[in-house]
Design a protein around this motif. Structure first.
Motif, PDB file in Angstrom:
ATOM      1  N   LEU A 252       0.827  -1.203   0.000  1.00 56.94           N
ATOM      2  CA  LEU A 252       0.000   0.000   0.000  1.00 56.94           C
ATOM      3  C   LEU A 252       0.866   1.260   0.000  1.00 56.94           C
ATOM      4  O   LEU A 252       0.664   2.177  -0.815  1.00 56.94           O
ATOM      5  N   ILE A 253       1.855   1.297   0.883  1.00 55.73           N
ATOM      6  CA  ILE A 253       2.718   2.486   0.994  1.00 55.73           C
ATOM      7  C   ILE A 253       3.498   2.719  -0.288  1.00 55.73           C
ATOM      8  O   ILE A 253       3.532   3.834  -0.837  1.00 55.73           O
ATOM      9  N   VAL A 254       4.133   1.667  -0.778  1.00 57.54           N
ATOM     10  CA  VAL A 254       4.978   1.792  -1.968  1.00 57.54           C
ATOM     11  C   VAL A 254       4.150   2.162  -3.197  1.00 57.54           C
ATOM     12  O   VAL A 254       4.525   3.041  -3.989  1.00 57.54           O
ATOM     13  N   GLY A 255       3.003   1.498  -3.379  1.00 62.15           N
ATOM     14  CA  GLY A 255       2.174   1.776  -4.547  1.00 62.15           C
ATOM     15  C   GLY A 255       1.704   3.218  -4.597  1.00 62.15           C
ATOM     16  O   GLY A 255       1.805   3.889  -5.639  1.00 62.15           O
ATOM     17  N   VAL A 256       1.214   3.719  -3.482  1.00 67.73           N
ATOM     18  CA  VAL A 256       0.719   5.103  -3.439  1.00 67.73           C
ATOM     19  C   VAL A 256       1.851   6.097  -3.684  1.00 67.73           C
ATOM     20  O   VAL A 256       1.705   7.053  -4.472  1.00 67.73           O
ATOM     21  N   LEU A 257       2.979   5.894  -3.028  1.00 67.27           N
ATOM     22  CA  LEU A 257       4.081   6.847  -3.173  1.00 67.27           C
ATOM     23  C   LEU A 257       4.667   6.839  -4.576  1.00 67.27           C
ATOM     24  O   LEU A 257       4.948   7.901  -5.157  1.00 67.27           O
ATOM     25  N   TYR A 258       4.881   5.653  -5.153  1.00 68.58           N
ATOM     26  CA  TYR A 258       5.448   5.578  -6.499  1.00 68.58           C
ATOM     27  C   TYR A 258       4.534   6.250  -7.523  1.00 68.58           C
ATOM     28  O   TYR A 258       4.981   7.063  -8.349  1.00 68.58           O
ATOM     29  N   LEU A 259       3.245   5.902  -7.511  1.00 75.75           N
ATOM     30  CA  LEU A 259       2.325   6.455  -8.499  1.00 75.75           C
ATOM     31  C   LEU A 259       2.175   7.960  -8.336  1.00 75.75           C
ATOM     32  O   LEU A 259       2.140   8.704  -9.333  1.00 75.75           O
ATOM     33  N   SER A 260       2.115   8.425  -7.096  1.00 70.53           N
ATOM     34  CA  SER A 260       1.973   9.868  -6.858  1.00 70.53           C
ATOM     35  C   SER A 260       3.205  10.631  -7.322  1.00 70.53           C
ATOM     36  O   SER A 260       3.103  11.680  -7.968  1.00 70.53           O
TER      37      SER A 260
END
Length: 449
Positions: A252-260
């Motif tokens: 969850l953390i990695v996906g949100v940060l990378y895409l943002s």
């Protein structure tokens, strides 16, 4: 009488074996081991690596705004991959990580190949991590290539020295590093949102739709790491529960940060996104002016140390486990046990990374070959590990089996994008398969249920 004799012989043979691993004891709790927060931080540090420093810009250079599709695709693809390794790590917690799963599924030679891919491939990429961070520090303080090399050298030394004291100390350090990193990345994203311009999304695919695949090959580097913490799974205080929870939290953390981060890089910097090797610093300058470089340097320092910490810890632990199982010289086996510090293996990893760093520093080589060589090796680890997951989890975990099957298909597609860099894992794999037969591993093959 004969039956009694056989039973006694069996007990005697068992007593001469090495102490059982965590996986042989039914996944027991490990009081004082890594807790859920520390485990999640290690995962975040391993996956949310130095790719955040340079790859949003490199991907935009290859595919323009269409690179966002490559980012999205890899986030989605990470779900089955992470789920499969989490299921395996929770069921078979051991320092051997993927090589342990492959040993159980396909035997010792295949496990040796997988172990060598990671143990000899990851240290080649560790200096690239240091150089990514050093470039940001050089931009902030000024200086040329010599300054960058000096910063990179210091980062490498700090990473290896920190791991000389054991994973429990490095786990606490990782929690601090990952927490601070996540907060600063959120800050970087928030402060530049007002400068986002949807006009920068056109033309959407200036280099053609095929360029999305090229960008994706580079971005695989950003999503390696799900296998890394499997080597530390036995160090969790409760592997059966916390490995899966840590994986879900990190996803969850990695996906949100990378895409943002990828989105604001394209929306704010536009065509200039692909013209810099330090896109995060350019973003922060846009939002914070002269303070941007300073904050970018702090982010670079945190992400570099955090990623190196996770990779160095897991690679050193793997080397000790490979030695224990007969895939590396016996002298490297010290520290394979839960809670042990694999200092001899750590020295070997430091040596490989040191030589690679020296060559890169002297020749001023581009970092892309180091990235793709490491990516090819880790991708090969993923492929065989996913195949092992299909075999080991069949009839045990339907979700785990399905995740492993999906992951295998995805990985094979991604490996095709690495091109001739697959020569590196091919050579290491051939050497592993042709080596003399190793001694019988101390980890009983039938255990771990």
């Amino acid at each position: 009488m004969l039956r009694t004799t056989r039973e006694e012989a069996h007990r005697m043979s068992r007593s001469t074996q090495a102490p059982p691993t965590a996986s042989d004891q039914g996944n027991p709790a490990n009081p004082g081991g890594l807790n859920l927060a520390q485990g999640t931080a290690l995962y975040v540090g391993a996956v949310l690596g130095t790719g955040v420093l340079a790859l949003p810009g490199l991907a935009a250079k290859e595919a323009g705004p269409a690179s966002l599709l490559a980012w999205l695709g890899l986030v989605v693809m990470s779900v089955p991959l992470a789920a499969a390794f989490a299921a395996l790590a929770a069921r078979y917690p051991d320092a051997g990580g993927v090589s342990t799963y492959v040993r159980r599924a396909f035997g010792g030679r295949a496990a040796t190949a997988v172990g060598w891919w990671f143990y000899l491939g990851a240290p080649v990429g560790i200096p690239a991590l240091a150089f990514f961070g050093a470039e940001y520090l050089s931009r902030s303080t000024g200086g040329g290539w010599g300054t960058t090399v000096a910063y990179a050298g210091v980062l490498l030394v700090v990473g290896f020295v920190g791991n000389a004291f054991g994973v429990r100390i490095s786990g606490r350090i990782q929690l601090l590093l990952s927490g601070a990193l996540a907060l600063l990345l959120v800050l970087a994203i928030v402060v530049v949102v007002p400068d986002a311009d949807t006009g920068n999304l056109t033309p959407f695919a200036p280099e053609g739709w095929a360029s999305i695949g090229t960008a994706g090959a580079l971005l695989v580097w950003s999503f390696t790491g799900w296998e890394t913490v499997t080597h530390l799974s036995a160090e969790f205080s409760d592997p059966a529960r916390n490995v899966k929870r840590a994986t879900a939290g990190a996803l969850l953390i990695v996906g949100v940060l990378y895409l943002s981060l990828a989105a604001v890089t394209v929306l704010v910097l536009g065509d200039a996104a692909g013209d810099t090797t330090t896109p995060l610093a350019s973003l922060l300058e846009t939002g914070l002016g002269s303070y941007g470089d300073v904050i970018a340097s702090v982010v670079a320092l945190l992400v570099t140390l955090g990623t190196m910490n996770a990779y160095i810890a897991s690679t050193a632990k793997l080397g000790a486990a490979l030695s224990r199982d007969g895939s590396l010289p016996a002298g490297l086996g010290s520290g394979a046990e839960t809670g042990g510090v694999p200092r001899r293996s750590l020295l070997v990893v430091a040596g490989i990374s040191g030589v690679t760093f020296g060559v890169a520093a002297i020749t001023e080589m581009d970092l892309e070959p180091l990235i793709l060589s490491t990516t090819a090796c880790l991708g090969a680890v993923y492929a065989i590990g996913a195949a092992a997951g299909i075999k080991l989890l069949r009839g045990v975990s339907r979700a785990g089996t399905f995740s492993a099957a999906c992951a295998l298909v995805i990985i094979l597609l991604l490996l095709a994008l690495t091109g001739w860099f697959m020569i590196w894992p091919a050579v290491l794999g051939a050497a592993a398969l042709l080596r003399p037969t190793a001694r019988r591993p101390t980890t009983p093959e039938g255990s771990g249920s």
